[in-house]
Design a protein around this motif. Structure first.
Motif, mmCIF file in Angstrom:
data_model
loop_
_atom_site.group_PDB
_atom_site.id
_atom_site.type_symbol
_atom_site.label_atom_id
_atom_site.label_comp_id
_atom_site.label_asym_id
_atom_site.label_seq_id
_atom_site.Cartn_x
_atom_site.Cartn_y
_atom_site.Cartn_z
ATOM 1 N N ARG A 305 0.358 -1.291 -0.196
ATOM 2 C CA ARG A 305 0.036 -0.015 0.111
ATOM 3 C C ARG A 305 0.457 1.341 -0.345
ATOM 4 N NH1 ARG A 305 -3.873 -0.980 5.391
ATOM 5 N NH2 ARG A 305 -4.708 0.917 4.669
ATOM 6 N N PHE A 306 1.981 1.079 1.265
ATOM 7 C CA PHE A 306 2.832 2.471 1.157
ATOM 8 C C PHE A 306 3.330 2.549 -0.417
ATOM 9 C CE2 PHE A 306 7.077 4.528 1.668
ATOM 10 C CZ PHE A 306 6.556 5.738 2.359
ATOM 11 N N LYS A 307 4.102 1.631 -1.427
ATOM 12 C CA LYS A 307 4.581 1.566 -2.531
ATOM 13 C C LYS A 307 3.488 2.087 -3.494
ATOM 14 C CE LYS A 307 7.474 -0.898 -5.479
ATOM 15 N NZ LYS A 307 9.072 -2.024 -5.569
ATOM 16 N N ARG A 308 2.601 1.771 -3.303
ATOM 17 C CA ARG A 308 1.735 2.086 -4.284
ATOM 18 C C ARG A 308 1.068 3.644 -4.075
ATOM 19 N NH1 ARG A 308 -3.613 -0.517 -3.171
ATOM 20 N NH2 ARG A 308 -2.474 -2.670 -4.235
ATOM 21 N N LEU A 309 1.894 3.875 -2.924
ATOM 22 C CA LEU A 309 0.748 5.847 -2.699
ATOM 23 C C LEU A 309 2.312 6.612 -3.086
ATOM 24 C CD1 LEU A 309 -0.230 5.950 1.207
ATOM 25 C CD2 LEU A 309 -1.668 6.722 -0.454
ATOM 26 N N ILE A 310 3.473 6.100 -3.423
ATOM 27 C CA ILE A 310 4.035 6.917 -3.238
ATOM 28 C C ILE A 310 4.673 7.410 -4.727
ATOM 29 C CG2 ILE A 310 5.734 6.666 -1.456
ATOM 30 C CD1 ILE A 310 7.432 5.070 -2.305
ATOM 31 N N GLN A 311 4.108 6.552 -5.166
ATOM 32 C CA GLN A 311 4.098 5.907 -7.172
ATOM 33 C C GLN A 311 2.962 6.851 -7.323
ATOM 34 O OE1 GLN A 311 4.108 1.602 -7.643
ATOM 35 N NE2 GLN A 311 6.365 1.733 -7.636
ATOM 36 N N GLU A 312 1.732 7.584 -6.725
ATOM 37 C CA GLU A 312 0.614 8.020 -7.325
ATOM 38 C C GLU A 312 1.352 9.232 -7.877
ATOM 39 O OE1 GLU A 312 -2.250 7.935 -7.726
ATOM 40 O OE2 GLU A 312 -2.198 5.767 -6.088
ATOM 41 N N PRO A 313 0.873 9.831 -8.541
ATOM 42 C CA PRO A 313 1.146 11.221 -9.352
ATOM 43 C C PRO A 313 0.827 12.662 -8.640
ATOM 44 C CG PRO A 313 -0.595 11.068 -10.910
ATOM 45 C CD PRO A 313 -0.129 9.771 -9.135
ATOM 46 N N HIS A 314 -0.151 12.930 -7.740
ATOM 47 C CA HIS A 314 -0.172 14.226 -6.971
ATOM 48 C C HIS A 314 -0.835 13.341 -5.585
ATOM 49 C CE1 HIS A 314 -4.235 14.151 -8.405
ATOM 50 N NE2 HIS A 314 -3.950 14.172 -9.887
ATOM 51 N N GLY A 315 -0.606 14.937 -4.599
ATOM 52 C CA GLY A 315 -0.827 14.871 -3.843
ATOM 53 C C GLY A 315 -0.690 14.652 -2.607
ATOM 54 N N ILE A 316 -0.543 14.936 -1.597
ATOM 55 C CA ILE A 316 -0.420 14.709 0.194
ATOM 56 C C ILE A 316 -0.068 13.400 0.971
ATOM 57 C CG2 ILE A 316 0.309 16.014 2.138
ATOM 58 C CD1 ILE A 316 -1.094 18.176 1.409
ATOM 59 N N ILE A 317 1.484 12.821 0.635
ATOM 60 C CA ILE A 317 1.263 11.884 2.039
ATOM 61 C C ILE A 317 2.610 12.070 2.602
ATOM 62 C CG2 ILE A 317 2.607 9.765 1.807
ATOM 63 C CD1 ILE A 317 2.822 9.524 -1.513
ATOM 64 N N LEU A 318 1.843 11.783 4.226
ATOM 65 C CA LEU A 318 1.560 12.748 5.063
ATOM 66 C C LEU A 318 2.764 11.027 6.374
ATOM 67 C CD1 LEU A 318 -0.337 14.930 6.863
ATOM 68 C CD2 LEU A 318 1.831 15.217 5.712
ATOM 69 N N GLU A 433 -9.123 24.603 5.199
ATOM 70 C CA GLU A 433 -10.178 23.888 4.605
ATOM 71 C C GLU A 433 -10.034 22.365 4.913
ATOM 72 O OE1 GLU A 433 -12.347 26.386 4.554
ATOM 73 O OE2 GLU A 433 -11.398 28.120 5.131
ATOM 74 N N PRO A 434 -11.131 21.930 5.028
ATOM 75 C CA PRO A 434 -11.993 20.522 4.787
ATOM 76 C C PRO A 434 -11.489 19.933 3.281
ATOM 77 C CG PRO A 434 -13.150 21.618 6.532
ATOM 78 C CD PRO A 434 -12.369 22.355 5.996
ATOM 79 N N PHE A 435 -12.305 21.396 2.760
ATOM 80 C CA PHE A 435 -12.499 20.170 1.481
ATOM 81 C C PHE A 435 -10.986 19.912 0.620
ATOM 82 C CE2 PHE A 435 -12.941 25.123 0.504
ATOM 83 C CZ PHE A 435 -12.350 25.319 -0.642
ATOM 84 N N LEU A 436 -10.152 21.298 0.706
ATOM 85 C CA LEU A 436 -8.831 21.191 0.186
ATOM 86 C C LEU A 436 -8.011 20.290 0.816
ATOM 87 C CD1 LEU A 436 -7.894 25.304 0.160
ATOM 88 C CD2 LEU A 436 -8.090 23.378 -1.690
ATOM 89 N N VAL A 437 -7.868 19.697 2.282
ATOM 90 C CA VAL A 437 -7.414 18.343 2.794
ATOM 91 C C VAL A 437 -8.090 17.588 2.206
ATOM 92 C CG1 VAL A 437 -6.884 17.496 4.791
ATOM 93 C CG2 VAL A 437 -6.736 19.750 5.266
ATOM 94 N N ALA A 438 -9.074 17.480 1.744
ATOM 95 C CA ALA A 438 -10.025 16.417 1.186
ATOM 96 C C ALA A 438 -9.784 15.520 0.580
ATOM 97 C CB ALA A 438 -11.430 15.601 1.805
ATOM 98 N N SER A 439 -9.145 16.696 -0.706
ATOM 99 C CA SER A 439 -8.635 17.129 -2.581
ATOM 100 C C SER A 439 -7.369 16.045 -2.422
ATOM 101 C CB SER A 439 -9.256 18.127 -2.787
ATOM 102 O OG SER A 439 -10.918 18.600 -2.669
ATOM 103 N N SER A 440 -6.987 17.035 -1.392
ATOM 104 C CA SER A 440 -5.306 16.346 -1.895
ATOM 105 C C SER A 440 -5.203 15.581 -0.842
ATOM 106 C CB SER A 440 -4.343 18.430 -1.629
ATOM 107 O OG SER A 440 -3.994 18.153 0.085
ATOM 108 N N LEU A 441 -4.335 15.262 0.103
ATOM 109 C CA LEU A 441 -4.602 14.045 1.165
ATOM 110 C C LEU A 441 -4.582 12.550 0.579
ATOM 111 C CD1 LEU A 441 -2.723 13.456 4.018
ATOM 112 C CD2 LEU A 441 -4.840 13.306 5.161
ATOM 113 N N ILE A 442 -3.840 11.655 0.381
ATOM 114 C CA ILE A 442 -3.789 10.669 0.118
ATOM 115 C C ILE A 442 -3.229 9.384 0.692
ATOM 116 C CG2 ILE A 442 -3.738 11.414 -2.606
ATOM 117 C CD1 ILE A 442 -0.644 10.116 -2.797
ATOM 118 N N GLY A 443 -2.075 9.479 1.656
ATOM 119 C CA GLY A 443 -2.437 8.337 2.193
ATOM 120 C C GLY A 443 -1.283 9.133 3.854
ATOM 121 N N VAL A 444 -1.663 8.444 5.205
ATOM 122 C CA VAL A 444 -0.775 8.633 6.456
ATOM 123 C C VAL A 444 -0.505 7.621 6.818
ATOM 124 C CG1 VAL A 444 -0.645 10.071 9.049
ATOM 125 C CG2 VAL A 444 -2.601 10.517 6.723
ATOM 126 N N ALA A 445 1.056 7.733 7.182
ATOM 127 C CA ALA A 445 1.899 6.802 7.577
ATOM 128 C C ALA A 445 1.853 7.009 9.379
ATOM 129 C CB ALA A 445 2.726 6.437 6.993
#
Length: 568
Positions: A305-318, A433-445
Motif C-alpha cells: 500500500r505504501f509503495k502504491r501511494l508513493i507512485q501516485e502522480p500527485h497528492g500529499i503523503i504524510l 479548509e476541510p475540502f482542500l485537505v480532502a482533495s489533496s491528502l492521499i495517505g498517512v503513515a
C-alpha cells in the motif's frame, strides 16, 4: 608476513561442514547486493550461518595466522603506550606485546594491509598479526585505553585550574593538550562503534556525565573527571567551528570525521546550564541510517500500500510520529525508491541530515528568512515533480503544500501526531479548509521505532498472562508458539537488543474518508472506519505481530505505543 593459501574461505568452511553451499551462495548474493565492502565471513556471521569462533578457526587455516585468546593474554601496558588509542580503535586492533623489533598485534582482519603498513610506519617495528574476534578486540581495547587514560588523568588533574577562572587562552591551550584530544576522540569513536545516534555530555554539581543513545535508549559510559569539562567542550567547539569564548548562549555546529573507513558527520548543539555547558552530538552515519524501502520493517500488505501511494502522480503523503521515530528515514527511503532521471525532486529540510544523489536539497535558515513556507513557495516555481517538506508546522506551509498537491505535484512531509487519523485533525487545526485537505491528502503513515531482539542471543521465554493480554495475545496461543527475547551477550553489550525496526499504521484516503473530512468527523471515527473497512492495523497491533514473529518483546512495544482495549 601472512601466507594466504589459495583455498577460498568459503571452500574451507564447506569442507569443515560449517556451512552449506546454498548458505554460501546466499551470502555471496548479499555481498554483491549491499556493496558495502564487507568480507564474506562477516556476512555469514551476520546471517547467523556461522559463529565468530568458527570463522576465526577457518581464517586461521586460510591465512596461516595464529589465534589469540585475549582473556588469557591481555595486552602489555608498554605495548598499549606505543599505539595511539584513536588508531587502534579505528582499525579494530590492539597491541599485545613487543618482542625486540617486532610488535605483536591482535586483529579481526589480518588482511587489512593498509592498517599493518600504517602501524609499521607509526611504530618503526615489524608487525606480527594474530587473530581475535571483533567483539573481544573492541571490548578489551576500550577497557585498556580508558584505564590507561584515567591513570594519566590523575597526574594531569593537579595542573588544571578551577573552571570559572579559565580564560579563552587557557581553554585554547587545554583543548590542544594530547590528553584532552584523546578523551574526545575516544568518546566519539566508542559511540560510533556502539552504533549510538547521539552523544550527551552533561555537567552536574560534582560530576560530568557522558551518555550514548543506542537504539533510542540512553546508556551511561565512563566519563572524564569533572575538572576536564570545559577542556572537553572547548575541544568539541574547536572541531565544529564554534565560538569557544561564548559560554552563555546556545550554539550549533558541525564536524566531519573519518571512522571505521567511512565518512561520518556530527551535528553539535551546546546550551548553558547551571553547572556549565551541556553538549549533544548527533551522529549522522549515512551507511547505517540510509535504508531502502524493503528494510523499514513494514509488513507485506502495508508495504504494498505504501509503495502504491508513493507512485501516485500527485497528492500529499504524510508520515507522523514524535521526534526520533524515524519519519525522515522513511521519507528518504520513499524518495530513493521512486527517484529516476525523468523526475525532478526538491526537498526543504531543517536540517539536511543526509545528501541524496540526484535530489536538490534546501537547508532552512530562519535567521535570513528562509523558512519552510518561503522555501516551499520558491520550490513550486522550480518545476519539480516531487517535493519533500521536512515538517508542516504552520498554516502557511499547509496552504502551500495543499496548493502544490492540487496543481500536480507529489508532496511528502511529516507531522507530530500520535496516530495516522490524528494527522487530519492536526491539518484542520492549522487552519486548512476541510475540502482542500480532502482533495489533496492521499495517505498517512504513523510510526514508532522498537528495538529488535539481538539475533546472537535471543531465546524463548514465558510471559505473564496479564502482560500478554495488554497487547492482545491469547495466553493459550504462546504455549505452542513461544515468544523470544535477548538474554544479553557481548554483541548487544548485555542489553538483549540490537538494532531497531519500525512499527506502522497506514491510513489510505478513500471517498468515504474524504466525506468524513469535509464533515469534520473526529479522528476516532475515521480510525474505526479504517480498521473495519480497510483492515488497517494500529501500531500496537503491528507491534504484536513483530512480537509473535520473535523480532521484539512486549515490553518494547508497550514502551512506545498506547494501550488499546482488546475486549471490544
Amino acid at each position: 608476513m601472512l601466507k594466504l593459501r589459495r583455498t577460498l574461505l568459503g571452500s574451507i568452511l564447506i569442507e569443515q561442514g560449517q556451512i552449506s553451499t546454498d548458505q554460501l551462495e546466499t551470502a555471496l548474493s548479499e555481498q554483491r547486493r549491499t556493496e558495502q565492502g564487507k568480507r564474506i565471513g562477516e556476512i555469514l556471521v551476520d546471517m547467523r550461518y556461522l559463529t565468530e569462533p568458527n570463522l576465526l578457526n577457518a581464517l586461521s587455516r586460510q591465512l596461516d595466522c595464529p589465534i589469540v585468546d585475549l582473556v588469557q593474554e591481555p595486552p602489555d601496558p608498554a605495548a598499549l603506550a606505543i599505539v595511539p588509542s584513536e588508531f587502534a580503535l579505528r582499525h579494530h586492533l590492539i597491541p599485545l606485546r613487543q618482542n625486540d623489533d617486532q610488535l605483536v598485534v591482535a586483529m579481526s582482519d589480518p588482511l587489512d594491509i593498509h592498517a599493518i603498513d600504517d602501524l609499521r610506519l607509526l611504530t618503526g617495528l615489524d608487525i606480527a598479526p594474530m587473530l581475535a574476534t571483533p567483539s573481544d578486540i573492541r571490548r578489551l581495547g576500550e577497557q585498556s585505553y580508558m584505564s590507561r587514560m584515567m591513570a594519566d588523568v590523575q597526574e594531569a588533574e593537579r595542573a588544571i585550574d578551577d573552571d570559572e577562572s579559565l580564560d579563552v587562552a587557557d581553554l585554547q591551550k587545554m583543548a590542544k593538550e594530547e590528553l584532552v584530544i584523546q578523551m574526545v576522540n575516544l568518546i566519539i569513536n566508542q559511540a560510533i562503534q556502539d552504533r549510538a545516534s547521539d552523544i550527551h555530555v552533561e555537567p552536574f554539581d560534582k560530576e560530568l556525565r557522558v551518555r550514548y543513545r543506542v537504539d533510542g535508549v540512553l546508556h551511561e559510559v565512563n566519563p572524564p573527571p569533572k575538572r576536564f569539562h570545559n577542556a572537553v567542550i572547548s575541544r568539541i567547539k574547536i572541531l565544529s567551528d564554534m565560538n569557544i569564548a561564548e559560554r552563555r548562549l546556545p550554539q550549533d555546529g558541525r564536524m566531519r570525521i573519518r571512522a571505521a573507513g567511512r565518512q561520518i558527520d556530527l551535528r553539535i548543539s551546546t546550551i548553558p546550564t547551571v553547572y556549565g555547558e551541556s553538549c549533544v552530538m548527533r551522529i549522522l552515519d549515512k551507511q547505517t541510517a540510509m535504508l531502502g524501502l524493503t528494510e523499514l520493517g513494514m509488513e507485506p500488505g502495508m508495504f504494498v500500500r505504501f509503495k502504491r501511494l508513493i507512485q501516485e502522480p500527485h497528492g500529499i503523503i504524510l508520515v507522523t510520529g514524535p521526534t526520533g521515530s524515524g519519519k525522515t528515514t522513511t521519507l528518504y527511503a520513499g524518495l530513493s525508491e521512486i527517484y529516476s532521471i525523468e523526475k525532478k525532486i526538491i526537498t526543504v529540510e531543517d536540517p539536511v541530515e543526509y545528501q541524496l544523489n540526484g535530489i536538490n536539497q534546501i537547508q532552512v535558515q530562519p535567521s535570513i528568512g528562509l523558512t519552510f513556507a518561503g522555501g516551499l513557495r520558491s520550490i513550486v516555481r522550480q518545476d519539480p515533480d516531487i517535493i519533500m517538506v521536512g515538517e508542516i508546522r504552520d498554516h502557511e506551509t499547509v496552504e502551500i503544500s495543499v496548493q502544490a498537491a492540487l496543481t500536480g505535484h507529489l508532496v511528502f512531509s511529516t507531522l507530530h501526531t500520535n496516530d495516522a487519523a490524528g494527522a487530519i485533525s492536526r491539518l484542520l487545526d492549522m487552519g486548512a479548509e476541510p475540502f482542500l485537505v480532502a482533495s489533496s491528502l492521499i495517505g498517512v503513515a504513523a510510526q514508532r521505532l522498537v528495538r529488535q531482539n539481538c539475533k546472537f542471543c535471543k531465546e524463548p521465554y514465558e510471559e505473564k498472562p496479564e502482560v500478554l493480554r495488554e497487547i492482545g495475545i491469547d495466553p493459550g496461543y504462546v504455549k505452542e508458539h513461544p515468544l523470544f527475547r535477548g538474554k544479553g551477550c557481548p554483541e548487544c553489550r548485555g542489553l538483549g537488543y540490537r538494532g531497531r525496526s519500525g512499527i506502522y499504521e497506514m491510513l489510505t484516503i478513500d471517498e468515504s474518508i474524504r466525506r468524513m473530512i469535509i464533515s469534520r468527523e473526529s479522528a476516532t471515527t475515521i480510525r474505526q472506519y479504517a480498521q473495519k473497512t480497510q483492515g488497517m492495523l494500529t501500531m500496537l497491533q503491528d507491534g504484536r505481530e513483530k512480537v509473535l514473529h520473535g523480532h521484539t518483546t512486549i515490553a518494547e512495544v508497550l514502551r512506545v505505543c498506547q494501550r488499546e482495549d482488546f475486549d471490544a
